[in-house]
Design a protein around this motif. Structure first.
Motif, PDB file in Angstrom:
ATOM      1  N   ALA A   1       0.816  -1.215   0.000  1.00 46.27           N
ATOM      2  CA  ALA A   1       0.000   0.000   0.000  1.00 46.27           C
ATOM      3  C   ALA A   1       0.849   1.263   0.000  1.00 46.27           C
ATOM      4  O   ALA A   1       0.539   2.237  -0.702  1.00 46.27           O
ATOM      5  CB  ALA A   1      -0.952   0.000   1.193  1.00 46.27           C
ATOM      6  N   ALA A   2       1.925   1.290   0.786  1.00 45.68           N
ATOM      7  CA  ALA A   2       2.764   2.489   0.876  1.00 45.68           C
ATOM      8  C   ALA A   2       3.407   2.833  -0.451  1.00 45.68           C
ATOM      9  O   ALA A   2       3.726   3.996  -0.720  1.00 45.68           O
ATOM     10  CB  ALA A   2       3.843   2.295   1.945  1.00 45.68           C
ATOM     11  N   ALA A   3       3.603   1.836  -1.305  1.00 49.47           N
ATOM     12  CA  ALA A   3       4.230   2.073  -2.604  1.00 49.47           C
ATOM     13  C   ALA A   3       3.204   2.463  -3.661  1.00 49.47           C
ATOM     14  O   ALA A   3       3.307   3.514  -4.293  1.00 49.47           O
ATOM     15  CB  ALA A   3       5.003   0.834  -3.047  1.00 49.47           C
ATOM     16  N   VAL A   4       2.174   1.629  -3.845  1.00 49.78           N
ATOM     17  CA  VAL A   4       1.227   1.908  -4.930  1.00 49.78           C
ATOM     18  C   VAL A   4       0.317   3.086  -4.614  1.00 49.78           C
ATOM     19  O   VAL A   4      -0.240   3.701  -5.529  1.00 49.78           O
ATOM     20  CB  VAL A   4       0.399   0.662  -5.296  1.00 49.78           C
ATOM     21  CG1 VAL A   4       1.286  -0.430  -5.861  1.00 49.78           C
ATOM     22  CG2 VAL A   4      -0.425   0.156  -4.127  1.00 49.78           C
ATOM     23  N   GLY A   5       0.178   3.436  -3.340  1.00 50.70           N
ATOM     24  CA  GLY A   5      -0.595   4.627  -3.013  1.00 50.70           C
ATOM     25  C   GLY A   5      -0.030   5.873  -3.660  1.00 50.70           C
ATOM     26  O   GLY A   5      -0.765   6.820  -3.966  1.00 50.70           O
ATOM     27  N   LEU A   6       1.276   5.886  -3.915  1.00 50.93           N
ATOM     28  CA  LEU A   6       1.921   7.049  -4.527  1.00 50.93           C
ATOM     29  C   LEU A   6       1.485   7.254  -5.969  1.00 50.93           C
ATOM     30  O   LEU A   6       1.675   8.339  -6.530  1.00 50.93           O
ATOM     31  CB  LEU A   6       3.445   6.906  -4.449  1.00 50.93           C
ATOM     32  CG  LEU A   6       4.021   6.757  -3.033  1.00 50.93           C
ATOM     33  CD1 LEU A   6       5.549   6.686  -3.082  1.00 50.93           C
ATOM     34  CD2 LEU A   6       3.575   7.902  -2.128  1.00 50.93           C
ATOM     35  N   LEU A   7       0.900   6.222  -6.579  1.00 49.31           N
ATOM     36  CA  LEU A   7       0.335   6.397  -7.913  1.00 49.31           C
ATOM     37  C   LEU A   7      -0.852   7.353  -7.885  1.00 49.31           C
ATOM     38  O   LEU A   7      -1.243   7.894  -8.921  1.00 49.31           O
ATOM     39  CB  LEU A   7      -0.113   5.049  -8.484  1.00 49.31           C
ATOM     40  CG  LEU A   7       0.986   4.028  -8.765  1.00 49.31           C
ATOM     41  CD1 LEU A   7       0.379   2.702  -9.180  1.00 49.31           C
ATOM     42  CD2 LEU A   7       1.953   4.536  -9.826  1.00 49.31           C
ATOM     43  N   GLY A   8      -1.418   7.561  -6.693  1.00 39.23           N
ATOM     44  CA  GLY A   8      -2.578   8.427  -6.583  1.00 39.23           C
ATOM     45  C   GLY A   8      -2.321   9.875  -6.906  1.00 39.23           C
ATOM     46  O   GLY A   8      -3.252  10.637  -7.159  1.00 39.23           O
ATOM     47  N   CYS A   9      -1.044  10.286  -6.903  1.00 37.21           N
ATOM     48  CA  CYS A   9      -0.749  11.684  -7.248  1.00 37.21           C
ATOM     49  C   CYS A   9       0.634  11.838  -7.862  1.00 37.21           C
ATOM     50  O   CYS A   9       0.806  11.747  -9.064  1.00 37.21           O
ATOM     51  CB  CYS A   9      -0.901  12.582  -6.031  1.00 37.21           C
ATOM     52  SG  CYS A   9      -0.756  14.351  -6.435  1.00 37.21           S
ATOM     53  N   GLY A  10       1.673  12.050  -7.018  1.00 35.88           N
ATOM     54  CA  GLY A  10       2.953  12.526  -7.514  1.00 35.88           C
ATOM     55  C   GLY A  10       3.644  11.641  -8.525  1.00 35.88           C
ATOM     56  O   GLY A  10       4.092  12.108  -9.577  1.00 35.88           O
ATOM     57  N   VAL A  11       3.747  10.337  -8.228  1.00 33.65           N
ATOM     58  CA  VAL A  11       4.443   9.442  -9.147  1.00 33.65           C
ATOM     59  C   VAL A  11       3.684   9.342 -10.465  1.00 33.65           C
ATOM     60  O   VAL A  11       4.275   9.370 -11.548  1.00 33.65           O
ATOM     61  CB  VAL A  11       4.654   8.064  -8.504  1.00 33.65           C
ATOM     62  CG1 VAL A  11       5.237   7.088  -9.510  1.00 33.65           C
ATOM     63  CG2 VAL A  11       5.587   8.178  -7.299  1.00 33.65           C
ATOM     64  N   MET A  12       2.366   9.238 -10.391  1.00 35.58           N
ATOM     65  CA  MET A  12       1.556   9.189 -11.613  1.00 35.58           C
ATOM     66  C   MET A  12       1.678  10.479 -12.401  1.00 35.58           C
ATOM     67  O   MET A  12       1.770  10.457 -13.643  1.00 35.58           O
ATOM     68  CB  MET A  12       0.090   8.944 -11.239  1.00 35.58           C
ATOM     69  CG  MET A  12      -0.852   8.807 -12.447  1.00 35.58           C
ATOM     70  SD  MET A  12      -0.619   7.284 -13.378  1.00 35.58           S
ATOM     71  CE  MET A  12       0.233   7.895 -14.842  1.00 35.58           C
ATOM     72  N   ALA A  13       1.698  11.614 -11.708  1.00 34.63           N
ATOM     73  CA  ALA A  13       1.837  12.899 -12.398  1.00 34.63           C
ATOM     74  C   ALA A  13       3.136  12.943 -13.184  1.00 34.63           C
ATOM     75  O   ALA A  13       3.178  13.437 -14.321  1.00 34.63           O
ATOM     76  CB  ALA A  13       1.779  14.045 -11.391  1.00 34.63           C
ATOM     77  N   GLY A  14       4.227  12.408 -12.596  1.00 38.42           N
ATOM     78  CA  GLY A  14       5.505  12.429 -13.282  1.00 38.42           C
ATOM     79  C   GLY A  14       5.583  11.443 -14.426  1.00 38.42           C
ATOM     80  O   GLY A  14       6.003  11.799 -15.544  1.00 38.42           O
ATOM     81  N   ILE A  15       5.185  10.206 -14.176  1.00 40.28           N
ATOM     82  CA  ILE A  15       5.204   9.203 -15.246  1.00 40.28           C
ATOM     83  C   ILE A  15       4.327   9.658 -16.402  1.00 40.28           C
ATOM     84  O   ILE A  15       4.718   9.584 -17.574  1.00 40.28           O
ATOM     85  CB  ILE A  15       4.726   7.836 -14.709  1.00 40.28           C
ATOM     86  CG1 ILE A  15       5.752   7.260 -13.729  1.00 40.28           C
ATOM     87  CG2 ILE A  15       4.503   6.858 -15.865  1.00 40.28           C
ATOM     88  CD1 ILE A  15       5.314   5.962 -13.059  1.00 40.28           C
ATOM     89  N   GLY A  16       3.136  10.144 -16.078  1.00 40.37           N
ATOM     90  CA  GLY A  16       2.219  10.588 -17.120  1.00 40.37           C
ATOM     91  C   GLY A  16       2.712  11.812 -17.868  1.00 40.37           C
ATOM     92  O   GLY A  16       2.464  11.952 -19.067  1.00 40.37           O
ATOM     93  N   ALA A  17       3.416  12.720 -17.163  1.00 38.31           N
ATOM     94  CA  ALA A  17       3.954  13.900 -17.848  1.00 38.31           C
ATOM     95  C   ALA A  17       4.904  13.496 -18.958  1.00 38.31           C
ATOM     96  O   ALA A  17       4.933  14.110 -20.037  1.00 38.31           O
ATOM     97  CB  ALA A  17       4.660  14.804 -16.838  1.00 38.31           C
ATOM     98  N   ALA A  18       5.693  12.459 -18.705  1.00 34.59           N
ATOM     99  CA  ALA A  18       6.629  11.986 -19.717  1.00 34.59           C
ATOM    100  C   ALA A  18       5.924  11.203 -20.820  1.00 34.59           C
ATOM    101  O   ALA A  18       6.110  11.488 -22.016  1.00 34.59           O
ATOM    102  CB  ALA A  18       7.716  11.128 -19.063  1.00 34.59           C
TER     103      ALA A  18
END
Length: 363
Positions: free
Chosen positions: A154-171
């Motif tokens: 949970a601590a890892a995939v929860g980050l997809l909810g905002c910051g990590v997804m924002a970065g991956i998606g920006a690229a």
């Protein structure tokens, strides 16, 4: 019956956050109550605390979260009690002009819960990004719950909810990075490192990480950066050109949200290259660029909203990559903290040394 749980609120602009009792109502039609297992401490939460988003205090902070659906309201069919979900703030409506154009990642009328969570005295809370997940449980629209593989941490995939997804998606989604591209990322916090990861996943062969913090640059190397540039005392534009055969990068992701770094991104791209702004500026910021340069360089100047992601498509796919060992989300988690540690986590954002603090449930 409504439930009383512990949550972290920002009561007024600039005041330290408080851990207090909040009241979570039973889910109404289209809503779900989620027991939060983990929630990342994102810079957006600090923006809320500082009054940088709006002044609808008090805020229930936290939005980068994963947990288990506890109960659902009438008419909910996509999720059920017991489902492991990552929360999102793009629950698409399906009927706005963007959705009808077949571009739901731009949805202009995203869903949030209709009911309000409150303090014990009845004061209504404004949940950060419609989620409010620095809490033992939260109330959201069911469309904000995206089912993913329950084997994931949970601590890892929860980050997809905002910051990590924002970065991956920006690229990938906004910048359109593809195999053989050169990419420069300005600002290597959680979002910037997400962009580094996204560029690597897409097959970019030159990935230049730019920051003023050597620790962050080391982290960026671990996520796939082929080159690092400490911007202190260096002409960033010339350095990017030097590392790209004198041309500039095909895609430059600006993950800081400041005029000076945006200008660097603009001039550090190749002719017909793309600039992606994913860093969040403040309302007072302005930029001035020669119109002839905008015309003469061609290409595209884009803003990336939430990495232009579609949670139902992207969250499960990225979770699968994580479980396959192809996406190291664990590396984003610097520390796990209790609910009472959010204020200290905000302080660490200013002093450095932390990529992501993640609040984890004690239950």
């Amino acid at each position: 019956m409504s439930q009383r749980v512990q949550g972290v609120i920002a009561r007024s602009k600039g005041a330290p956050v408080e851990l207090t009792t909040i009241v979570v109502p039973d889910p109404g039609p289209g809503e779900a109550v989620v027991a939060i297992q983990a929630c990342g401490v994102c810079h957006t939460d600090l923006h809320y605390r500082e009054g940088g988003i709006n002044d609808d205090f008090p805020f229930l902070l936290g939005h980068e979260a994963a947990g288990v659906v506890e109960s659902v309201g009438a008419g909910v069919t996509d999720v059920a009690p017991g489902d492991f979900v990552v929360l999102n703030w793009r629950a698409v409506c399906g009927v706005c002009r963007a959705c009808r154009k077949g571009k739901p990642w731009y949805c202009f009328a995203t869903h949030n819960a209709g009911q309000k969570m409150t303090l014990e005295d009845g004061t209504e809370l404004s949940p950060a990004l419609g989620i409010g997940a620095f809490a033992e449980k939260t109330l959201v629209h069911a469309g904000q719950c995206t089912k993913v593989d329950p084997r994931a941490r949970a601590a890892a995939v929860g980050l997809l909810g905002c910051g990590v997804m924002a970065g991956i998606g920006a690229a990938i989604n906004t910048g359109g990075v593809t195999r053989g591209d050169s990419v420069a990322v300005i600002g290597c916090g959680g979002v910037g490192d997400g962009a580094v990861v996204g560029a690597a996943l897409a097959g970019a062969t030159t990935i230049i990480a730019i920051d003023t913090d050597d620790q962050k640059l080391e982290w960026a190397k671990g996520f796939g950066a082929t080159h690092t540039v400490n911007a202190r005392g260096v002409d960033v534009v010339e350095k990017v050109k030097e590392l790209t055969g004198g041309f500039g990068a095909d895609v430059v992701v600006e993950a800081v949200g400041r005029p000076e770094t945006y200008e660097q991104a603009f001039y550090a791209r190749d002719l017909a290259g793309t600039v992606v702004l994913v860093g969040v500026p403040t309302p007072d910021m302005k930029i001035e660029l020669p119109l002839l340069e905008i015309f003469g360089r061609g290409g595209a100047l884009k803003s990336s909203w939430y990495g232009d992601c579609l949670p139902t498509r992207d969250f499960p796919m990225l979770t699968d990559l994580y479980l396959q060992g192809r996406l190291d989300l664990d590396a984003f988690v610097t520390e796990e903290i209790p609910l009472g540690g959010v204020e200290e986590a905000f302080k660490k954002m200013h002093t450095g040394g932390v990529l992501r603090s993640v609040v984890v449930s004690s239950s």
